[in-house]
Write an enzyme that holds these catalytic residues in place. Sequence first.
Site, mmCIF file in Angstrom:
data_model
loop_
_atom_site.group_PDB
_atom_site.id
_atom_site.type_symbol
_atom_site.label_atom_id
_atom_site.label_comp_id
_atom_site.label_asym_id
_atom_site.label_seq_id
_atom_site.Cartn_x
_atom_site.Cartn_y
_atom_site.Cartn_z
ATOM 1 N N ARG A 78 0.818 -1.223 0.000
ATOM 2 C CA ARG A 78 0.000 0.000 0.000
ATOM 3 C C ARG A 78 0.848 1.267 0.000
ATOM 4 O O ARG A 78 0.437 2.282 -0.567
ATOM 5 C CB ARG A 78 -0.944 -0.016 1.197
ATOM 6 C CG ARG A 78 -2.050 -1.026 0.973
ATOM 7 C CD ARG A 78 -2.989 -1.109 2.131
ATOM 8 N NE ARG A 78 -4.195 -1.812 1.730
ATOM 9 C CZ ARG A 78 -5.108 -2.265 2.570
ATOM 10 N NH1 ARG A 78 -4.934 -2.102 3.871
ATOM 11 N NH2 ARG A 78 -6.173 -2.880 2.124
ATOM 12 N N LYS A 138 -18.432 -18.819 -0.595
ATOM 13 C CA LYS A 138 -19.882 -18.706 -0.425
ATOM 14 C C LYS A 138 -20.607 -17.997 -1.557
ATOM 15 O O LYS A 138 -20.177 -16.941 -2.013
ATOM 16 C CB LYS A 138 -20.171 -17.931 0.857
ATOM 17 C CG LYS A 138 -19.860 -18.710 2.114
ATOM 18 C CD LYS A 138 -20.269 -17.886 3.304
ATOM 19 C CE LYS A 138 -19.972 -18.627 4.587
ATOM 20 N NZ LYS A 138 -19.989 -17.723 5.726
ATOM 21 N N GLY A 157 -10.547 -9.481 -2.300
ATOM 22 C CA GLY A 157 -10.337 -10.600 -1.384
ATOM 23 C C GLY A 157 -9.213 -11.545 -1.741
ATOM 24 O O GLY A 157 -8.126 -11.147 -2.137
ATOM 25 N N GLY A 202 -12.738 -4.768 0.044
ATOM 26 C CA GLY A 202 -14.149 -4.398 0.215
ATOM 27 C C GLY A 202 -14.600 -3.380 -0.815
ATOM 28 O O GLY A 202 -15.705 -3.475 -1.357
#
Length: 395
Positions: free
Chosen positions: A35, A197, A353, A376
């Site tokens: 970052r 998921k 992710g 996110g």
Amino acid sequence: MTTINDFDFKDKKALIRVDFNVPLDEHFKVTDTTRIVSAKPTIFKILEDGGSCVLMSHLGRPKGISPEFSLEHIVDVVTEIIGVSVKFVNDCVGSSVEEAVNSLEAGEIVLLENLRFYDEEKGGDHEFAKQLSKLGDIYVNDAFGTAHRAHASTTIVAQFFEGKKCFGNLLAKEIESINKVFKDSEKPVTAILGGSKVSSKITVIENILDKVDHLIIGGGMSFTFIKAQGGSIGDSICEDDKQELALEILKKAEEKGVKVHLPVDVVAADAFSNEANTQFVDIYHIPDGWQGLDAGPKSNIGFSFIIAQSKTILWNGPLGVFEMKKFAKGTIELGNAIADATAEGAFSLVGGGDSVAAVKQFGFADKVSYVSTGGGAMLEMLEGKSLPGIEAILT
Ligand code: AMP
């Protein structure tokens, strides 16, 4: 889209919201500098113009002022990476900070203390944002990782910089790459969604059905689709309450002309362990006591074939439990296929992710067109949401 390239920063102080929320070890050493490195182009452009930089960021999730979350821990690393000595002030608003900022000369950089030492930051407090706004002539948002939050430093502060606000290099690149996939894309467009998921990706799937030609669904989430279609999935993970939804997605995809590709075979294991016994089985006939933990060889060939024909590729989520060596092959082969297609001229975006972690772990980061820096935030963009931090610059 207004970016840093639209401004001349000579003799200007740039108030830059960066995302220096980096991981620290128990000795407060930075363990991943990505970052900080990503913020370099923005900082360099401003310094080269003859301006100065006031860097503001959050670090972790402090409750009030907590020394372990002080940005002072990273000052030396930022200095080393940028190559310019970085000053530090142990607050982010108030007279001492204003004094430090006012004495900044062209070519100098100051890093402010953790914004989240003030609850007003996350609360999006107007007065706090006004205090921050006194610290620069031009506001630059380069923090993609927090662009989905309407915090004081990411969104509210922009109100005080009418005509003097812009995207930093990193944030502009993130927006451009998502636009390359969703707006100005070259067809065929293929999205690969993996991970555990269906429930966490459902809004993404719904949004991208209007934008892609091929949708590859892999990883743990594929079993909900297979079971819903009458397959036997053994002990593989499955969200039983999402089976109906899975069928609806397949129907919608068909109506929209999107070709959905599910794995045809899997690496089945008799335990969730790298030491488990394994066998390749048809995904519709996984024996009881066995669970699918990776895409099988036939699936990998099929997926690679689709990817080789694609001109635009979006990848979110691994095809298996890549954290265990035994179940990493599907994800690695997928990465290889995307790297090959990219070398042939396709545009590829990896974002959101765990796929980013996989791409870094297996050395694909330089072989794809763009690796997103915000988990996110990228997921929300894939869901088609407009992000407050981006809107604040655009309006
Ligand atoms: P997500 O955060 O939803 O992108 O999910 C990422 C996680 O999904 C990774 O930690 C993978 O280990 C996991 N995963 C992928 N495939 C499977 C699978 N077949 N069974 C269980 N977990 C899986």
